[in-house]
Design a protein around this motif. Sequence first.
Motif, PDB file in Angstrom:
ATOM      1  N   ARG A  59       0.802  -1.198  -0.033  1.00  0.00           N
ATOM      2  CA  ARG A  59       0.088   0.161   0.016  1.00  0.00           C
ATOM      3  C   ARG A  59       0.797   1.350   0.042  1.00  0.00           C
ATOM      4  NH1 ARG A  59      -3.556  -1.934   4.897  1.00  0.00           N
ATOM      5  NH2 ARG A  59      -1.628  -2.455   5.710  1.00  0.00           N
ATOM      6  N   ILE A  60       0.335   2.453  -0.340  1.00  0.00           N
ATOM      7  CA  ILE A  60       0.902   3.592  -0.284  1.00  0.00           C
ATOM      8  C   ILE A  60       0.375   4.526   0.862  1.00  0.00           C
ATOM      9  CG2 ILE A  60       1.062   5.804  -1.540  1.00  0.00           C
ATOM     10  CD1 ILE A  60       0.787   4.261  -4.065  1.00  0.00           C
ATOM     11  N   HIS A  61       1.368   4.898   1.708  1.00  0.00           N
ATOM     12  CA  HIS A  61       1.015   5.555   2.789  1.00  0.00           C
ATOM     13  C   HIS A  61       1.255   6.942   2.659  1.00  0.00           C
ATOM     14  CE1 HIS A  61       0.926   1.664   4.596  1.00  0.00           C
ATOM     15  NE2 HIS A  61       2.201   1.331   4.102  1.00  0.00           N
ATOM     16  N   LEU A  62       0.318   7.684   3.380  1.00  0.00           N
ATOM     17  CA  LEU A  62       0.314   9.131   3.384  1.00  0.00           C
ATOM     18  C   LEU A  62       1.381   9.715   4.617  1.00  0.00           C
ATOM     19  CD1 LEU A  62      -0.403  11.986   1.783  1.00  0.00           C
ATOM     20  CD2 LEU A  62      -2.663  11.718   3.509  1.00  0.00           C
ATOM     21  N   ASP A  63       2.154  10.401   4.177  1.00  0.00           N
ATOM     22  CA  ASP A  63       3.252  11.005   5.423  1.00  0.00           C
ATOM     23  C   ASP A  63       2.704  12.188   5.550  1.00  0.00           C
ATOM     24  OD1 ASP A  63       4.741   8.930   6.102  1.00  0.00           O
ATOM     25  OD2 ASP A  63       6.369   9.270   4.659  1.00  0.00           O
ATOM     26  N   TYR A 165       4.213  17.375  -8.092  1.00  0.00           N
ATOM     27  CA  TYR A 165       3.213  16.374  -7.987  1.00  0.00           C
ATOM     28  C   TYR A 165       3.518  15.121  -8.679  1.00  0.00           C
ATOM     29  CZ  TYR A 165      -1.495  13.957  -7.525  1.00  0.00           C
ATOM     30  OH  TYR A 165      -2.303  13.308  -7.364  1.00  0.00           O
ATOM     31  N   ILE A 166       3.481  13.978  -7.906  1.00  0.00           N
ATOM     32  CA  ILE A 166       3.763  12.778  -8.481  1.00  0.00           C
ATOM     33  C   ILE A 166       2.515  11.856  -8.363  1.00  0.00           C
ATOM     34  CG2 ILE A 166       5.251  10.885  -8.460  1.00  0.00           C
ATOM     35  CD1 ILE A 166       7.278  12.171  -7.277  1.00  0.00           C
ATOM     36  N   GLY A 167       1.944  11.634  -9.563  1.00  0.00           N
ATOM     37  CA  GLY A 167       0.615  10.718  -9.441  1.00  0.00           C
ATOM     38  C   GLY A 167       0.915   9.585 -10.118  1.00  0.00           C
ATOM     39  N   LEU A 168       0.247   8.456  -9.470  1.00  0.00           N
ATOM     40  CA  LEU A 168       0.548   6.862  -9.944  1.00  0.00           C
ATOM     41  C   LEU A 168      -0.848   6.225  -9.471  1.00  0.00           C
ATOM     42  CD1 LEU A 168       2.663   4.709  -7.516  1.00  0.00           C
ATOM     43  CD2 LEU A 168       1.828   7.080  -6.930  1.00  0.00           C
ATOM     44  N   HIS A 169      -0.758   4.908 -10.224  1.00  0.00           N
ATOM     45  CA  HIS A 169      -1.956   4.115  -9.960  1.00  0.00           C
ATOM     46  C   HIS A 169      -1.391   2.619 -10.139  1.00  0.00           C
ATOM     47  CE1 HIS A 169      -5.846   2.290  -9.891  1.00  0.00           C
ATOM     48  NE2 HIS A 169      -5.680   1.758 -11.005  1.00  0.00           N
ATOM     49  N   ASP A 197      -1.521   8.278  -4.903  1.00  0.00           N
ATOM     50  CA  ASP A 197      -2.545   7.478  -5.692  1.00  0.00           C
ATOM     51  C   ASP A 197      -3.876   7.711  -5.177  1.00  0.00           C
ATOM     52  OD1 ASP A 197      -2.795   3.389  -6.055  1.00  0.00           O
ATOM     53  OD2 ASP A 197      -3.719   5.299  -7.046  1.00  0.00           O
ATOM     54  N   ARG A 198      -4.689   8.438  -5.857  1.00  0.00           N
ATOM     55  CA  ARG A 198      -5.757   8.980  -5.461  1.00  0.00           C
ATOM     56  C   ARG A 198      -6.900   8.000  -5.491  1.00  0.00           C
ATOM     57  NH1 ARG A 198      -7.426  14.011  -8.141  1.00  0.00           N
ATOM     58  NH2 ARG A 198      -6.864  13.236  -9.941  1.00  0.00           N
ATOM     59  N   LYS A 230      -7.299   3.343 -17.304  1.00  0.00           N
ATOM     60  CA  LYS A 230      -8.450   2.663 -16.935  1.00  0.00           C
ATOM     61  C   LYS A 230      -8.966   3.509 -15.671  1.00  0.00           C
ATOM     62  CE  LYS A 230      -7.715  -2.161 -18.006  1.00  0.00           C
ATOM     63  NZ  LYS A 230      -7.700  -3.475 -17.483  1.00  0.00           N
ATOM     64  N   ASN A 231      -8.165   4.438 -15.019  1.00  0.00           N
ATOM     65  CA  ASN A 231      -8.031   5.159 -13.898  1.00  0.00           C
ATOM     66  C   ASN A 231      -8.578   6.682 -14.016  1.00  0.00           C
ATOM     67  OD1 ASN A 231      -8.050   5.897 -10.958  1.00  0.00           O
ATOM     68  ND2 ASN A 231      -5.714   6.292 -11.363  1.00  0.00           N
ATOM     69  N   PRO A 232      -9.737   6.974 -13.654  1.00  0.00           N
ATOM     70  CA  PRO A 232     -10.221   8.406 -14.010  1.00  0.00           C
ATOM     71  C   PRO A 232      -9.126   9.318 -13.197  1.00  0.00           C
ATOM     72  CG  PRO A 232     -11.565   7.404 -12.286  1.00  0.00           C
ATOM     73  CD  PRO A 232     -10.684   6.186 -12.678  1.00  0.00           C
ATOM     74  N   TYR A 233      -8.706   9.080 -12.158  1.00  0.00           N
ATOM     75  CA  TYR A 233      -7.711   9.964 -11.547  1.00  0.00           C
ATOM     76  C   TYR A 233      -6.512  10.393 -12.294  1.00  0.00           C
ATOM     77  CZ  TYR A 233     -10.808   9.472  -7.208  1.00  0.00           C
ATOM     78  OH  TYR A 233     -11.780   9.384  -6.690  1.00  0.00           O
ATOM     79  N   THR A 234      -6.036   9.317 -12.982  1.00  0.00           N
ATOM     80  CA  THR A 234      -4.929   9.488 -13.885  1.00  0.00           C
ATOM     81  C   THR A 234      -5.250  10.257 -15.145  1.00  0.00           C
ATOM     82  OG1 THR A 234      -3.935   7.578 -13.021  1.00  0.00           O
ATOM     83  CG2 THR A 234      -3.143   8.311 -15.178  1.00  0.00           C
ATOM     84  N   ILE A 235      -6.169   9.915 -15.648  1.00  0.00           N
ATOM     85  CA  ILE A 235      -6.787  10.880 -16.639  1.00  0.00           C
ATOM     86  C   ILE A 235      -7.143  12.073 -16.304  1.00  0.00           C
ATOM     87  CG2 ILE A 235      -8.776  10.742 -18.360  1.00  0.00           C
ATOM     88  CD1 ILE A 235      -7.130   8.664 -18.977  1.00  0.00           C
TER      89      ILE A 235
END
Length: 996
Positions: A59-63, A165-169, A197-198, A230-235
């Motif tokens: 999992r990705i953890h929010l620091d 800002y770094i976005g990933l999925h 990873d929203r 496939k990820n709306p947040y990445t789009i």
Amino acid sequence: MDIQEESSTTVGPLTTTSLRNMSSSSSAFFSANQSPFFSPRSSSCQLSESLQPDAPSDRIHLDVAAPSTSSGIPEPKSLVSVGCTFSEVAVSPTGCNAGDLQNLDRISSSVGISSCTVSGYFHPYDDSYSGQKDKRSKKGRNKRTSSTPGSRSLSSYRLKSCDVYIGLHGRKPPLIRFANWLRVELEIQGISCFISDRAGYRNSCKLGIAERAMDVASFGIVIITRKSFKNPYTIEELQFFSSKKNLIPIYFDLSPADCLVRDIIEKRGELWEKHGGELWLLYGGLEQEWKDAVHGLSRVDERKLEAHDGNWRNCILRAVTLLAMKLGRRSVAEHLTKWREKVKEEELPFTRNENFIGRKKELSQLEFMLFGDVTGDSRQDYIDLKARPKRRHLTICRSKSNVLDERNVGNGSREEKTPVLWKESEKEIEMQSTEFSHRHYRSRLKRSGKYTRRKKGMRILYGKGIACISGDSGIGKTELILEFAYRFHQRYKMVLWIGGESRYIRQNYLNLRSFLEVDASVENSLEKTRIKGFEEQEEAAVSGIRKELMRNIPYLVIIDNLESEEDWWDHKLVMDLLPRFGGETHVIISTRLPRVMNLEPLKLSYLSGVEAMSLMLGSGKDYPVAEVDALRTIEEKLGRLTLGLALVSGILSELPITPSRLLDTINRIPLKDMSWSGKEAHSFRQNTFLLQLLDVCFSIFDHADGPRSLATRMVLVSGWFGPCAISVSLLALAAQKIPEKQKGTCFWRKLLQSLTCGFTSSHTKKSELEASSLLLRFNIARSSTKQGHIHFNEMIKLYARKREVTGSAQAMVQAVINQGSISESIEHLWAACFLLFAFGHNPAAVELEVSELLYLVKKVVLPLAIHTFITFSRCSAALELLHLCTNALEAADQAFVTPVDKWFDKSLCWRSIQTNAQLNPCLWQELALCRATVLETRGKLMLRGAQFDIGDDLIRKAVYIRTSICGEDHPDTIAARETLSKLTRLIANVQIRASV
């Protein structure tokens, strides 16, 4: 509301950072939970996320943490600034002059109890707790955070600045490992970033924070995978940053040519056959918006980055350099460029073996042991490993007698996948739920304090970042590790190669400071309230490097040829040097020991018959059946050792000789009478055929270049050098200093004349470069990445030492004294000192004349001791060297004052001369003054470890000697008296403060 509250399994609990000493970071840990906006380097608020591949579900953890102005967390790479810092000691490689001793004097004079303040910073992402521990304490932290007066609601936070800002999925370990590395690398360079990873957020507050981070970010990095479309947040991220024209896409296991709208929709190609289609329908989006977002990738030309399995490092460094230039931080880009050039030249000690054969199974096992999975072409070599039951708790602790002990902590026997959790303190290291065997094996302590080996070791750990390879000498352990390093070096920021010889491992470990950019010198270890002892200073130097290896940056630490689990100098465990297992840094150990740190090693076996034959026939020659049978006979007689097979390959490729004739020649070579003792000589005692093969090689060299072949002498003298690569010029100089040997011709040398007639005509008198090239072609030596250096296998060096050629050790020492330098050959300087002085229980192997001894002390011993003490904080080694040097000088002085026994004693004109000092008074005075210099240097170094009484006694002796020889008004005498006065005042101040 606590930001950690989350119902989704995708977003893990809040993670924070930890130091090696948990108690010292508890306050920082608490403050880090009070605010989601934390900037590790400035007061500007920012958000960051920590990715942990070791978490149960990746999992990705929010620091989140409080602003740095109130958190009080020091920054990691900043040097501790002390008002009473010491001056730098510049040790000249050409000798120890008066300037060096004056610098040391200035350093010693500044030692004292100071009231200066210490300031520094610590990076908040050095380490992270596993999700399991956070889960256990989640409830308690929620209560503390909500009840803390300083806590505020999320709506009150305002994100002032964010560079990237770094976005990933996705949740695959390689993706998380790559993104985590990218984030930490950016933060190390002072670039604030927010990673998210929203798609995993079910908390509207977290989504709001991420959106605000997108708004204020100067640039947006979007990591594109095959599932990103496939990820709306990445789009949405692609649309948002494309519209702002600050999008930097990173294609992860993809290429820009793969991301075409038509191919994705129509499922064209093997890639999109499974992952393509009308993907906007999966989340209820609009077709045109989806197409515009994907089309936007093609309009980003200059900032396209591709991250494939073989270029992670290059991709991340390119991304950091690009962002630094875009943000106007040219110094960061220039620093990275210089660092990359340094790493390219010095990262690995050997060039890649282009003729590497076999070991596919072992390479796959190594990959699985370190990463927990196998990728690429190695999947076809993957070995099905059955799941093993796990012990619930296992504690590996260190008792008062510094002995490893194990005890079972838990009573459960659940077989479930849980992360590794380390609880570390000074005396105990606890590892929970690791893949050890189900049975409980315990190490038993004897009354002597040593621990006994268990009948069965622990099972091999898979996916925990630690691998141990065991095998006989010459079997190919180093070649296997080297091939692995070259194949997978892009998955690490750097490969750190450490020679594991017990006398040199601590020095080799501290040499990493230049690559890790860590200051291991003693100036960086001072405190404002007291002077640290020598042991504390050494531990501080080691812990600085170890702390850097425990950050979330992936390094590959290779300890090659580990001789012992204990350091030769202080008998401390090698385990103390290693970072904790289960982190981003991976460790590979090669050794002849059956087991290291109670870990079951990967046993390296021999090459198969086909692979061995292919290795010997490297040139691709075709032989009839009889010759192939001769090769198989040679293989069996060599014990199938990889080293022996490589020697055979070199002979067959360089000489017009058939395998059957080579076999006959080897059998007719008489076996030399050598005394073999100790574990290191086991391979030679069991394999006399290898000794005969080496004699054949040397006979070929001697016939081609005369009875005093430079290549042969270079090999024979190499055995006395240190374990690292040797300069060709230094090696040739030592070879030329070997005394002349009486000429003689053996009958079996005449036998080789018919075999090497063509070889002789093309290889006449060799220069040093030609001789080194000859050794490389015959696989006696191997090339080094360091220009003009070659390396010899430890078995070759052992053979050279056992041949006991008269004067070879003496020649090595003289060559190192004349041409060695601290910057280029510090290990060889230590090797010369080991031969000259009686370290430990080993007697001195080389004796020097008094004049040579004086030159050695000034040119080698004093600069080496000061450099070792000041630069590497190896206090004990430096002081031991100076102590043994003092003993040698005192022995020489004693010989000077003893009555002479000469032929002219009975002569009346010589009757007044009673001692050597009277025969050569100038030399005796120089010897005494040299001893005074060593005593004064020892005294000044003693001050650095608060050994005031010993330092006072040593300096008083130096003052007495100089007063007796030079007089009280001599500058050297006055300087020594001033040092003594400073020491006296310092002792008085310490006594006053102790009485208060």
